[in-house]
Design a protein around this motif. Structure first.
Motif, PDB file in Angstrom:
ATOM      1  N   ALA A  15      11.553  -5.447 -35.151  1.00 35.66           N
ATOM      2  CA  ALA A  15      12.896  -6.009 -35.348  1.00 35.66           C
ATOM      3  C   ALA A  15      13.024  -7.320 -34.587  1.00 35.66           C
ATOM      4  N   GLY A  16      12.477  -7.340 -33.380  1.00 35.32           N
ATOM      5  CA  GLY A  16      12.511  -8.566 -32.588  1.00 35.32           C
ATOM      6  C   GLY A  16      11.739  -9.685 -33.263  1.00 35.32           C
ATOM      7  N   LEU A  19      13.886 -10.969 -36.095  1.00 37.80           N
ATOM      8  CA  LEU A  19      14.974 -11.798 -35.558  1.00 37.80           C
ATOM      9  C   LEU A  19      14.452 -13.180 -35.156  1.00 37.80           C
ATOM     10  N   ILE A  22      13.818 -15.214 -38.302  1.00 37.40           N
ATOM     11  CA  ILE A  22      15.049 -15.740 -38.893  1.00 37.40           C
ATOM     12  C   ILE A  22      15.592 -16.875 -38.033  1.00 37.40           C
ATOM     13  N   GLY A  23      15.603 -16.647 -36.725  1.00 40.53           N
ATOM     14  CA  GLY A  23      16.096 -17.671 -35.807  1.00 40.53           C
ATOM     15  C   GLY A  23      15.300 -18.954 -35.928  1.00 40.53           C
ATOM     16  N   LEU A  61      19.316 -16.311 -31.951  1.00 38.18           N
ATOM     17  CA  LEU A  61      18.482 -15.301 -32.607  1.00 38.18           C
ATOM     18  C   LEU A  61      17.075 -15.292 -32.022  1.00 38.18           C
ATOM     19  N   GLY A  65      15.771 -12.110 -30.310  1.00 38.50           N
ATOM     20  CA  GLY A  65      14.564 -11.570 -30.927  1.00 38.50           C
ATOM     21  C   GLY A  65      13.436 -11.453 -29.925  1.00 38.50           C
TER      22      GLY A  65
END
Ligand code: ZN
Length: 147
Positions: A15-16, A19, A22-23, A61, A65
């Motif tokens: 998940a990190g 993130l 995306i960031g 993010l 993340g």
């Protein structure tokens, strides 16, 4: 194989990563759209606002993340979120096994040193019999000769 990285931690790790991805894309898009709209000031104000939002959002993010990924990788204690050396050690254990026990050895070694380091005692050797005597002793324990 008693200790393994838990599913929750694996999930947090990925998940990190997502993130961060995306960031990173959000952050990069600021530069891409900035370059595409170069010289076009029709929507300057709204463009600038959206760029700001994406740049800050992207950085946030990335930061979150990275933190989530770190926690997933090393566990709460292992990544320093919770200050608990014993827990950190067990949470980092899968890695020390991966590294052929090298890290574990280092931790074990440092534990011994942290535990009870014996005080350095300076001894004087008796010139007569060779017996080691305490630094502050005046006479040899063995033969009674003056030191
Ligand atoms: Zn002696």
């Amino acid at each position: 194989m008693a200790k393994q990285i838990s599913e929750g931690r694996k999930g947090a790790y990925y998940a990190g990563m997502v993130l961060m991805g995306i960031g990173g894309l959000m952050f990069l898009s600021v530069f891409i759209t900035g370059a595409m709209n170069f010289g076009n000031f029709d929507n300057f104000e709204s463009d600038a606002r959206s760029s700001m939002f994406r740049a800050i959002g992207g950085m946030v993010l990335l930061f979150i993340g990275g933190a989530v990924r770190g926690i997933g990788a090393a566990g709460l204690a292992g990544s320093g979120v919770v200050l608990d050396p014993e827990k950190a050690r067990s949470e980092l254990e899968p890695y020390s096994r991966m590294a052929g026990g090298m890290i574990k050895d280092a931790i074990d070694e440092s534990d011994i040193k942290l535990g009870s380091e014996p005080e350095k005692v300076i001894m004087i050797k008796c010139r007569e019999c060779g017996k080691l005597n305490k630094e502050d002793s005046k006479f040899c324990q063995e033969c009674g000769k003056e030191l």
